[in-house]
Design a protein around this motif. Structure first.
Motif, PDB file in Angstrom:
ATOM      1  N   UNK A   1      14.728 -15.790  15.560  1.00  0.00           N
ATOM      2  CA  UNK A   1      15.316 -14.459  15.632  1.00  0.00           C
ATOM      3  C   UNK A   1      16.703 -14.366  15.008  1.00  0.00           C
ATOM      4  N   UNK A   2      17.141 -15.376  14.274  1.00  0.00           N
ATOM      5  CA  UNK A   2      18.419 -15.302  13.585  1.00  0.00           C
ATOM      6  C   UNK A   2      18.372 -14.402  12.359  1.00  0.00           C
ATOM      7  N   UNK A   3      17.209 -13.926  11.987  1.00  0.00           N
ATOM      8  CA  UNK A   3      17.119 -12.988  10.874  1.00  0.00           C
ATOM      9  C   UNK A   3      17.831 -11.681  11.207  1.00  0.00           C
ATOM     10  N   UNK A   4      18.091 -11.429  12.481  1.00  0.00           N
ATOM     11  CA  UNK A   4      18.771 -10.198  12.875  1.00  0.00           C
ATOM     12  C   UNK A   4      20.185 -10.116  12.299  1.00  0.00           C
TER      13      UNK A   4
ATOM     14  N   UNK B   1       9.668 -26.100  18.651  1.00  0.00           N
ATOM     15  CA  UNK B   1      10.759 -25.617  19.493  1.00  0.00           C
ATOM     16  C   UNK B   1      11.945 -25.150  18.652  1.00  0.00           C
ATOM     17  N   UNK B   2      12.262 -25.896  17.595  1.00  0.00           N
ATOM     18  CA  UNK B   2      13.369 -25.515  16.724  1.00  0.00           C
ATOM     19  C   UNK B   2      13.077 -24.200  16.014  1.00  0.00           C
ATOM     20  N   UNK B   3      11.847 -24.019  15.563  1.00  0.00           N
ATOM     21  CA  UNK B   3      11.483 -22.769  14.901  1.00  0.00           C
ATOM     22  C   UNK B   3      11.521 -21.616  15.896  1.00  0.00           C
TER      23      UNK B   3
END
Length: 148
Positions: free
Chosen positions: A13-16, A6-8
């Motif tokens: 999508x924070x790589x954006x 769930x954490x992953x």
């Protein structure tokens, strides 16, 4: 183990943000005038919002007829009441761009006018009734004075 998945899934999508930073850096390296364009767009936005905000405070309605809600100035944001937050969060960027462009001798505007705009923005943030925005703009002002 399901908490890890769930954490992953949530943070995947924070790589954006990295892509956004890279794109902005690339654009600023290619077009050196982008700093000035951004400065003038913020300046124009501030002048329009500050003028309209004071008009709304004194007359009860802004240029396009939006009234004051619950005694709070909102300008073009109508019933969202985010004028103070918009002004206070954008001002450190505006001030930083002013100092940067003034140092590079690319700015024909005197710093005295920027301080005058700051005073107008500070009072309008107070009139907008947002306590956190008022704290933020004053905290930014104290920090800028210390850094200068």
């Amino acid at each position: 183990m399901p908490d890890v998945v769930k954490a992953i899934k949530i943070s995947f999508f924070y790589f954006r943000f990295g892509i956004f930073f890279t794109a902005v850096y690339y654009l600023l390296e290619i077009n050196k005038n982008l700093y000035r364009y951004f400065f003038y767009s913020i300046l124009l936005s501030y002048l329009i919002l500050v003028g309209d905000g004071y008009l709304q405070f004194y007359t009860g309605k802004n240029i396009i007829g939006y009234p004051i809600y619950f005694g709070r100035v909102s300008s073009f944001f109508n019933d969202e009441l985010i004028l103070g937050s918009y002004l206070s969060r954008l001002f450190p960027i505006f001030f930083g761009l002013t100092l940067y462009l003034n140092e590079k001798n690319q700015l024909p505007i005197n710093i005295k006018y920027i301080f005058f705009i700051f005073i107008l923005v500070d009072v309008l943030t107070f009139l907008s009734g947002e306590r956190s925005a008022f704290f933020y703009i004053n905290f930014s002002a104290i920090f800028m004075i210390i850094m200068i």
